[in-house]
Design an enzyme around this catalytic site. Structure first.
Site, PDB file in Angstrom:
ATOM      1  N   CYS A 147       0.842  -1.208   0.000  1.00 22.24           N
ATOM      2  CA  CYS A 147       0.000   0.000   0.000  1.00 22.24           C
ATOM      3  C   CYS A 147       0.867   1.243   0.000  1.00 22.24           C
ATOM      4  O   CYS A 147       0.787   2.070  -0.898  1.00 22.24           O
ATOM      5  CB  CYS A 147      -0.920  -0.021   1.204  1.00 22.24           C
ATOM      6  SG  CYS A 147      -2.188  -1.272   1.022  1.00 22.24           S
TER       7      CYS A 147
ATOM      8  N   HIS B 197      -9.570   6.285   2.262  1.00 30.29           N
ATOM      9  CA  HIS B 197     -10.934   5.784   2.479  1.00 30.29           C
ATOM     10  C   HIS B 197     -11.200   5.423   3.934  1.00 30.29           C
ATOM     11  O   HIS B 197     -10.277   5.148   4.706  1.00 30.29           O
ATOM     12  CB  HIS B 197     -11.180   4.561   1.580  1.00 30.29           C
ATOM     13  CG  HIS B 197     -10.097   3.532   1.649  1.00 30.29           C
ATOM     14  ND1 HIS B 197      -9.049   3.494   0.749  1.00 30.29           N
ATOM     15  CD2 HIS B 197      -9.875   2.509   2.512  1.00 30.29           C
ATOM     16  CE1 HIS B 197      -8.243   2.479   1.048  1.00 30.29           C
ATOM     17  NE2 HIS B 197      -8.722   1.873   2.122  1.00 30.29           N
TER      18      HIS B 197
ATOM     19  N   ALA C 127     -10.893  -4.856   7.769  1.00 28.87           N
ATOM     20  CA  ALA C 127     -11.442  -5.509   6.574  1.00 28.87           C
ATOM     21  C   ALA C 127     -10.313  -6.288   5.906  1.00 28.87           C
ATOM     22  O   ALA C 127      -9.214  -5.776   5.754  1.00 28.87           O
ATOM     23  CB  ALA C 127     -11.992  -4.456   5.618  1.00 28.87           C
TER      24      ALA C 127
ATOM     25  N   ARG D 269      -0.705   4.068  -2.382  1.00 24.29           N
ATOM     26  CA  ARG D 269      -1.785   3.955  -3.384  1.00 24.29           C
ATOM     27  C   ARG D 269      -3.145   3.875  -2.730  1.00 24.29           C
ATOM     28  O   ARG D 269      -4.154   4.231  -3.334  1.00 24.29           O
ATOM     29  CB  ARG D 269      -1.562   2.732  -4.280  1.00 24.29           C
ATOM     30  CG  ARG D 269      -1.617   1.441  -3.535  1.00 24.29           C
ATOM     31  CD  ARG D 269      -1.524   0.208  -4.410  1.00 24.29           C
ATOM     32  NE  ARG D 269      -1.565  -0.952  -3.540  1.00 24.29           N
ATOM     33  CZ  ARG D 269      -2.680  -1.494  -3.049  1.00 24.29           C
ATOM     34  NH1 ARG D 269      -3.863  -1.007  -3.374  1.00 24.29           N
ATOM     35  NH2 ARG D 269      -2.621  -2.510  -2.218  1.00 24.29           N
ATOM     36  N   SER D 270      -3.179   3.387  -1.457  1.00 26.84           N
ATOM     37  CA  SER D 270      -4.442   3.052  -0.825  1.00 26.84           C
ATOM     38  C   SER D 270      -4.265   3.228   0.682  1.00 26.84           C
ATOM     39  O   SER D 270      -3.307   2.695   1.249  1.00 26.84           O
ATOM     40  CB  SER D 270      -4.745   1.595  -1.199  1.00 26.84           C
ATOM     41  OG  SER D 270      -5.846   1.099  -0.492  1.00 26.84           O
ATOM     42  N   GLY D 271      -5.154   3.964   1.317  1.00 30.34           N
ATOM     43  CA  GLY D 271      -4.968   4.261   2.734  1.00 30.34           C
ATOM     44  C   GLY D 271      -6.234   4.070   3.549  1.00 30.34           C
ATOM     45  O   GLY D 271      -7.240   4.748   3.334  1.00 30.34           O
TER      46      GLY D 271
HETATM   47  N1  LIG Z   1      -8.034  -3.203   5.745  1.00 26.11           N
HETATM   48  C1  LIG Z   1      -6.742  -3.099   6.035  1.00 26.11           C
HETATM   49  N2  LIG Z   1      -6.296  -1.979   6.642  1.00 26.11           N
HETATM   50  C2  LIG Z   1      -4.979  -1.828   6.953  1.00 26.11           C
HETATM   51  O1  LIG Z   1      -4.610  -0.788   7.518  1.00 26.11           O
HETATM   52  C3  LIG Z   1      -4.084  -2.894   6.632  1.00 26.11           C
HETATM   53  C4  LIG Z   1      -4.587  -4.033   6.006  1.00 26.11           C
HETATM   54  N3  LIG Z   1      -5.916  -4.118   5.724  1.00 26.11           N
HETATM   55  N4  LIG Z   1      -3.786  -5.082   5.698  1.00 26.11           N
HETATM   56  C5  LIG Z   1      -2.375  -5.049   5.924  1.00 26.11           C
HETATM   57  C6  LIG Z   1      -1.958  -4.101   6.952  1.00 26.11           C
HETATM   58  C7  LIG Z   1      -2.177  -4.503   8.372  1.00 26.11           C
HETATM   59  N5  LIG Z   1      -2.309  -3.183   9.018  1.00 26.11           N
HETATM   60  C8  LIG Z   1      -3.012  -2.994  10.191  1.00 26.11           C
HETATM   61  C9  LIG Z   1      -3.972  -3.895  10.570  1.00 26.11           C
HETATM   62  C10 LIG Z   1      -4.659  -3.717  11.760  1.00 26.11           C
HETATM   63  C11 LIG Z   1      -4.360  -2.650  12.576  1.00 26.11           C
HETATM   64  C12 LIG Z   1      -5.086  -2.507  13.875  1.00 26.11           C
HETATM   65  O2  LIG Z   1      -5.982  -3.252  14.162  1.00 26.11           O
HETATM   66  N6  LIG Z   1      -4.705  -1.550  14.698  1.00 26.11           N
HETATM   67  C13 LIG Z   1      -5.302  -1.300  15.994  1.00 26.11           C
HETATM   68  C14 LIG Z   1      -4.490  -1.931  17.101  1.00 26.11           C
HETATM   69  C15 LIG Z   1      -4.251  -3.356  16.908  1.00 26.11           C
HETATM   70  C16 LIG Z   1      -3.415  -3.975  18.000  1.00 26.11           C
HETATM   71  O3  LIG Z   1      -3.155  -3.356  19.051  1.00 26.11           O
HETATM   72  O4  LIG Z   1      -3.000  -5.115  17.807  1.00 26.11           O
HETATM   73  C17 LIG Z   1      -5.346   0.197  16.264  1.00 26.11           C
HETATM   74  O5  LIG Z   1      -6.124   0.588  17.129  1.00 26.11           O
HETATM   75  O6  LIG Z   1      -4.598   0.930  15.615  1.00 26.11           O
HETATM   76  C18 LIG Z   1      -3.397  -1.737  12.180  1.00 26.11           C
HETATM   77  C19 LIG Z   1      -2.722  -1.920  10.990  1.00 26.11           C
HETATM   78  C20 LIG Z   1      -2.212  -2.134   8.031  1.00 26.11           C
HETATM   79  N7  LIG Z   1      -2.695  -2.836   6.891  1.00 26.11           N
HETATM   80  O1  LIG Z   2       0.349  -0.074   5.282  1.00 22.86           O
HETATM   81  C1  LIG Z   2      -0.836  -0.224   4.944  1.00 22.86           C
HETATM   82  C2  LIG Z   2      -1.312  -1.447   4.454  1.00 22.86           C
HETATM   83  C3  LIG Z   2      -2.607  -1.546   4.101  1.00 22.86           C
HETATM   84  N1  LIG Z   2      -3.451  -0.494   4.189  1.00 22.86           N
HETATM   85  C4  LIG Z   2      -4.875  -0.665   3.773  1.00 22.86           C
HETATM   86  C5  LIG Z   2      -5.360   0.076   2.588  1.00 22.86           C
HETATM   87  C6  LIG Z   2      -6.549  -0.749   2.135  1.00 22.86           C
HETATM   88  O2  LIG Z   2      -7.665  -0.416   2.966  1.00 22.86           O
HETATM   89  C7  LIG Z   2      -6.130  -2.173   2.457  1.00 22.86           C
HETATM   90  C8  LIG Z   2      -5.558  -2.914   1.266  1.00 22.86           C
HETATM   91  O3  LIG Z   2      -6.525  -3.117   0.264  1.00 22.86           O
HETATM   92  P1  LIG Z   2      -6.213  -2.829  -1.280  1.00 22.86           P
HETATM   93  O4  LIG Z   2      -7.463  -3.199  -2.034  1.00 22.86           O
HETATM   94  O5  LIG Z   2      -5.065  -3.715  -1.657  1.00 22.86           O
HETATM   95  O6  LIG Z   2      -5.901  -1.372  -1.422  1.00 22.86           O
HETATM   96  O7  LIG Z   2      -5.124  -2.036   3.453  1.00 22.86           O
HETATM   97  C9  LIG Z   2      -2.996   0.717   4.691  1.00 22.86           C
HETATM   98  O8  LIG Z   2      -3.755   1.703   4.821  1.00 22.86           O
HETATM   99  N2  LIG Z   2      -1.701   0.802   5.040  1.00 22.86           N
END
Ligand SMILES: Nc1nc(=O)c2c([nH]1)NC[C@@H]1CN(c3ccc(C(=O)N[C@@H](CCC(=O)O)C(=O)O)cc3)CN21
Ligand SMILES: O=c1ccn([C@H]2C[C@H](O)[C@@H](COP(=O)(O)O)O2)c(=O)[nH]1
EC number: 2.1.1.45
Length: 282
Positions: A152, A213, A271, A172-174
């Site tokens: 991303c 988004h 998601a 590209r995607s946030g």
């Molecule tokens: N939909 C989506 N959003 C993302 O931001 C994302 C992805 N997928 N897939 C790959 C990575 C994984 N990342 C993530 C995923 C989950 C959290 C999250 O749940 N954060 C919580 C705390 C989680 C914890 O303490 O373990 C928060 O409150 O920030 C953060 C970044 C960023 N990326």
């Molecule tokens: O570092 C990161 C990794 C992932 N994301 C978010 C952005 C999107 O919501 C999903 C990935 O879905 P795509 O369809 O591949 O864009 O994960 C992020 O914000 N930051």
């Protein structure tokens, strides 16, 4: 209010008020497999943080900074794709993209390592700081079918001017609720690390996001966040003894006096989005 709150919350408001809604194909919520609706801004956003002024982190909610620190350490310093190494650091939110071999495929750290991108960047900064091709690029067309998730935040471009190290992060995607607060904080840490080992001062971090988004299950939490109290930015500390980038340990990077703790976390469900380029292996 931290500068990061100010910029982040304004854009959050714009997405909620003026965004365009659509269903995300091939995506589901981890807890119940429910369909995913998202609201996107519909134009790119640029955020700029002067690292001389303050460290960019939200205080309107608690951002678990050790997790974003360890994640960037895993990508850029360990240059790993092995999710078990994240487990050892108590990070579980990559599990959805872990394959049978316990990796995320040829994504993120693999691309840094494959072309020695960090070493080459540091070499350029040291030997020709006016070089206009100082780039780390994680997007690799050839390897996309072998990545469990497409990168991303996929590129950084670097610049040295007047003793300062500046960095542009191209995304590209946030995911405004979960990913974005991690991304600018962790890249700010990377700029601090690279600046220290190249004898420069950290300069400006510019964060460009093409598709910003907010997922439907985050609407209410982000609306709540918009009305929360905010605090001054905390202090960032780095171990000044470290002279080689690979000698850094995660503990060498600390945030102290973080008042976001008082605000508390906002539980947002992640998601799961799959890579449509992925080649299914039998
Ligand atoms: N939909 C989506 N959003 C993302 O931001 C994302 C992805 N997928 N897939 C790959 C990575 C994984 N990342 C993530 C995923 C989950 C959290 C999250 O749940 N954060 C919580 C705390 C989680 C914890 O303490 O373990 C928060 O409150 O920030 C953060 C970044 C960023 N990326
Ligand atoms: O570092 C990161 C990794 C992932 N994301 C978010 C952005 C999107 O919501 C999903 C990935 O879905 P795509 O369809 O591949 O864009 O994960 C992020 O914000 N930051």
């Amino acid at each position: 209010m931290s500068r990061a709150d100010e910029i982040y919350l304004e854009i959050a408001k714009q997405i909620l008020e003026n965004g365009f809604e659509h269903k995300v194909e091939g995506a589901w919520y981890a807890s119940d497999g429910g369909e995913v609706i998202v609201k996107k801004l519909g134009r790119p956003v640029v955020m700029q943080f002067d690292l001389q002024q303050e460290f960019p982190i939200l205080t309107s909610k608690y951002v678990p900074w050790k997790k974003f620190r360890d994640e960037i350490y895993w990508i850029m310093i360990m240059q790993s794709n092995d999710v078990r190494e994240l487990h050892a650091m108590d990070i579980r939110f990559w599990d959805e993209w872990m394959g049978e071999d316990f990796t995320i495929g040829k994504a993120y750290g693999v691309q840094v390592k494959k072309f020695k991108q960090l070493d080459r960047l540091i070499g350029k900064i040291m030997n020709n700081p006016n070089d206009r091709g100082m780039i780390i690029q994680l997007w690799n067309e050839e390897d996309l079918p072998h990545m469990n998730i497409r990168p991303c935040a996929f590129m950084t471009m670097w610049d040295v001017t007047d003793g300062y190290l500046n960095c542009s992060l191209i995304q590209r995607s946030g995911d405004w609720g979960l990913g974005i607060p991690f991304n600018f904080g962790q890249y700010a840490m990377l700029v601090h690390m690279v600046a220290q080992v190249t004898n420069l001062k950290p300069g400006v971090l510019t964060h460009y996001i093409n598709n910003a988004h907010i997922y439907d299950r985050h609407y209410d939490m982000i609306r709540e966040q918009l009305n929360r109290p905010t605090f001054a930015a905390p202090e960032f500390q780095i171990n000044k003894e470290v002279k080689n980038i690979y000698d850094f340990k995660p503990e060498d990077l600390q945030i102290v006096g973080y008042k976001g703790k008082h605000a508390g976390m906002l539980q947002m469900e992640m998601a799961t989005v799959i890579n449509p380029h992925k080649q299914v292996q039998n």
